[in-house]
Enzyme design. Structure first.
Site, PDB file in Angstrom:
ATOM      1  CG  HIS A  66      -6.859  34.447 -32.666  1.00 21.04           C
ATOM      2  ND1 HIS A  66      -6.137  34.092 -31.732  1.00 21.04           N
ATOM      3  CD2 HIS A  66      -8.461  34.140 -33.289  1.00 21.04           C
ATOM      4  CE1 HIS A  66      -7.329  34.588 -31.325  1.00 21.04           C
ATOM      5  NE2 HIS A  66      -8.441  34.746 -31.477  1.00 21.04           N
ATOM      6  CE  LYS A 114      -9.150  36.552 -22.942  1.00 20.91           C
ATOM      7  NZ  LYS A 114     -11.048  37.052 -23.612  1.00 20.91           N
ATOM      8  CG  HIS A 168      -4.336  31.540 -29.305  1.00 21.35           C
ATOM      9  ND1 HIS A 168      -5.360  30.370 -30.700  1.00 21.35           N
ATOM     10  CD2 HIS A 168      -5.463  32.485 -28.896  1.00 21.35           C
ATOM     11  CE1 HIS A 168      -6.189  30.587 -29.954  1.00 21.35           C
ATOM     12  NE2 HIS A 168      -6.461  31.678 -29.225  1.00 21.35           N
TER      13      HIS A 168
HETATM   14  N1  ARG Z   1     -12.630  37.055 -31.744  1.00 21.64           N
HETATM   15  C1  ARG Z   1     -13.369  35.612 -31.878  1.00 21.64           C
HETATM   16  C2  ARG Z   1     -12.691  34.603 -30.954  1.00 21.64           C
HETATM   17  O1  ARG Z   1     -11.136  34.711 -30.980  1.00 21.64           O
HETATM   18  C3  ARG Z   1     -13.677  34.964 -33.413  1.00 21.64           C
HETATM   19  C4  ARG Z   1     -14.804  35.987 -34.149  1.00 21.64           C
HETATM   20  C5  ARG Z   1     -14.960  35.484 -35.541  1.00 21.64           C
HETATM   21  N2  ARG Z   1     -16.048  36.757 -36.444  1.00 21.64           N
HETATM   22  C6  ARG Z   1     -17.073  37.108 -35.935  1.00 21.64           C
HETATM   23  N3  ARG Z   1     -17.835  37.342 -36.833  1.00 21.64           N
HETATM   24  N4  ARG Z   1     -17.223  36.343 -34.871  1.00 21.64           N
HETATM   25  O2  ARG Z   1     -12.745  33.555 -30.859  1.00 21.64           O
END
Ligand code: ARG
Length: 566
Positions: free
Chosen positions: A130, A124, A127
């Site tokens: 992040h 993905k 962006h």
């Molecule tokens: N991958 C997730 C996202 O992009 C964020 C993960 C954050 N960390 C966690 N331990 N849930 O939305």
């Protein structure tokens, strides 16, 4: 310089409370309110008294040492005024002897903070949303590290889940190896989007995708090697951005890392008697806590995002024995974290209540971002934003200082610094409207302004041939108000760092940097540095050296470089 520590000890003794608790509560008030302040409401629970009463009792018990001029009570606050010359010599002595390390402390000695940040999703787009997690998380790591904590920065990659079953289907049906190699994530994302539109016409595709996921779960080599390839392709792109930001992680353990650890955890939830069936799925009911149920297993037995987070938290507790595990994500994940934190609590893990911390942030909107290209769907990629920032900065340098050495490196440090600073100039919950004119303004409250002030101090020292402080400083030469204000701003930085850590708010440091730069520029306006001689020259140059050192340390905490020329 340890006035804060000494004041904490005085209060602790008077209130019969542990010094560490008091220490972390001490704040830096607005100028007229003194040098250090203690909000006594922090003790009202322990002492069962109203804050103003606590304040007056503590104040009457304290025997005022010489370095304190006076103690005032305002509302429930105790305000301490420290003797100016005591502050001046203590602050400068410390900076001049310790250099950039003057901000380091031992507050967190023996404690570990895990920081889960950045954490983009494989295949993905990486962006601009992040970006905030990445820069705020990195800054929180550096802040805690500076306070003596052991820190473990973890990139919890989104590298497992139903989307990979879909992606395998889409790639096998419509993908080309060369296209993926060449275009990377944008091609993977195109295939993923295509899958969804095709599956609307032909729902059987969803069954195929589910089968692919089952294959992955059962260790099917072909499915796993495709998945691994998607991960590699994506990581290559993410890594480019991490290199630009100069960010490294202590662990890159994504969601897939917990695959073999989840069955035991699900069993444990069951054995605690809180796992319930609902519509064929397995959940933990949270209606007593006014939250929707937390999903643990899908109807087909597959695990979910919360299952992986619960497992990861238990693994991290066991592996790192953390005192805090901090999660930096957008505010729209509030419910997710509240839910699974609660599940751990219900499992009997009391530490979940105060050691797991969700640090949410607001959204970034593209108010004035102009023509930032949207290569992938309608999201703006982090890499494009950083590149654009660099090229815009380069253009400014070409115009203002075309003979500068290392133009490209400076453009990169300033452009990227501008974006980072903008992300942390306000409380993190506040949404950001991205605006190039604002963030690249060298005179505003911006990264470039802070970096420019630092470069200005460096060039001043260079002109004076002042490499590092060696001679003793005569403090009476820098007792004028603007020198004093600068010294105060430098001395407040360490306290602001503790405050930033306690609130998980790097902006507290950005604001202090602006304060230091403003004070520096006023000091420079009011005092002749190069034109002075003897003890005055030495004292002023030492102060300039201290200021540039403090600015560099503060920028480091935000993850921003401090070029010496720009
Ligand atoms: N991958 C997730 C996202 O992009 C964020 C993960 C954050 N960390 C966690 N331990 N849930 O939305």
């Amino acid at each position: 310089m340890d006035f804060k520590q000494k004041i904490a000890e005085l209060i602790a003794q008077a209130a019969e409370q542990p010094v560490e608790t008091i220490f972390s509560g001490i704040e830096i008030p607005k100028a007229a309110m003194g040098d250090y302040a203690y909000p006594c409401f922090k003790l009202s629970k322990a002492l069962r008294k109203a804050p103003p009463l606590i304040a007056s009792e503590i104040s009457s018990k304290i025997e005022k040492p010489d370095f304190i001029e006076k103690i005032e009570i305002v509302g429930g606050y105790l305000n301490f005024f420290v003797n100016k010359s005591a502050i001046g010599s203590a602050v400068l002595d410390k900076i001049l002897s310790e250099g950039e390390d003057y901000i380091r402390s031992e507050e967190g000695r023996g404690k570990t903070a895990v920081v889960d940040y950045s954490s983009p999703n494989i295949a993905k787009p990486f962006h601009i949303g992040h970006l905030r997690s990445t820069v705020i998380g990195n800054s929180i790591c550096r802040i805690y590290d500076t306070l003596g904590w052991k820190t473990v920065g973890i990139n919890h990659l989104g590298d497992w889940g139903t989307q990979f079953g879909k992606l395998i289907s889409a790639y096998t049906r419509w993908g080309k190896k060369e296209d993926v190699e060449e275009k990377g994530i944008s091609e993977l994302n195109r295939l993923y989007v295509l899958f969804h539109s095709e599956a609307e016409k032909n729902p059987e595709l969803n069954d195929e995708a589910r089968e692919n996921l089952v294959k992955m779960q059962n260790g099917d080599e072909e499915a796993l090697s495709l998945w691994k390839w998607f991960v590699d392709i994506s990581m290559r792109e993410f890594q480019r951005v991490y290199d630009m930001l100069d960010i490294t992680f202590d662990a890159c353990t994504g969601e897939s890392f917990y695959n073999d650890k989840m069955p035991a955890v699900v069993e444990e939830i069951k054995s605690k008697g809180i796992l319930k069936e609902s519509d064929g799925a397995m959940i933990v009911d949270l209606s007593d806590y006014k939250m929707p149920p937390c999903l643990i297993l899908r109807r087909d037995g597959g695990t979910l995002y919360p299952t992986r987070d619960i497992t990861a938290a238990l693994y991290r507790k066991k592996t790192y024995d953390f005192s805090k595990c901090i999660y930096v994500t957008a505010i729209d994940q509030n419910l997710h974290f509240a839910q699974w934190f609660k599940v751990l609590e219900l499992m009997g893990y009391d530490w979940a209540k105060d050691e797991l911390v969700h640090v949410p942030f607001g959204l970034v909107s593209l108010g004035n971002a102009g023509k930032l290209s949207t290569r992938t769907g309608n999201v703006v990629l982090m890499e494009d934003v950083l590149k654009e920032a660099i090229s815009k900065t380069k253009a400014i340098i070409e115009e203002k200082n075309p003979d500068l050495e290392n133009k490209d490196q400076v453009a990169s440090e300033v452009g990227i610094g501008a974006v980072i600073f903008d992300n942390m100039y306000n409380g993190r919950i506040k949404n950001i409207a991205f605006d190039w004119n604002k963030i690249l303004n060298f005179e505003g409250e911006t990264g470039p302004y802070v970096q420019y002030t630092h470069a200005r101090a460096c060039s001043l020292l260079k002109k004076a041939g002042f490499e590092k402080p060696t001679e003793k400083v005569d403090y009476s030469e820098i007792s004028d108000p603007s020198s004093q204000a600068l010294i105060k701003a430098l001395g407040d930085l360490p306290c602001k760092i503790s405050e930033a850590a306690e609130k998980y708010e790097p902006y507290i440091i950005s604001r202090q940097l602006i304060e230091i730069c403003r004070s520096f520029n006023r000091f420079y306006r009011d005092n002749s540095v190069l034109g002075s001689e003897g003890a005055a020259r030495n004292a002023r140059l030492s102060l300039v050296w201290a200021a540039k050192t403090a600015i560099k340390s503060g920028l480091y905490l935000l993850g921003i470089k401090a070029p010496e020329q720009m």
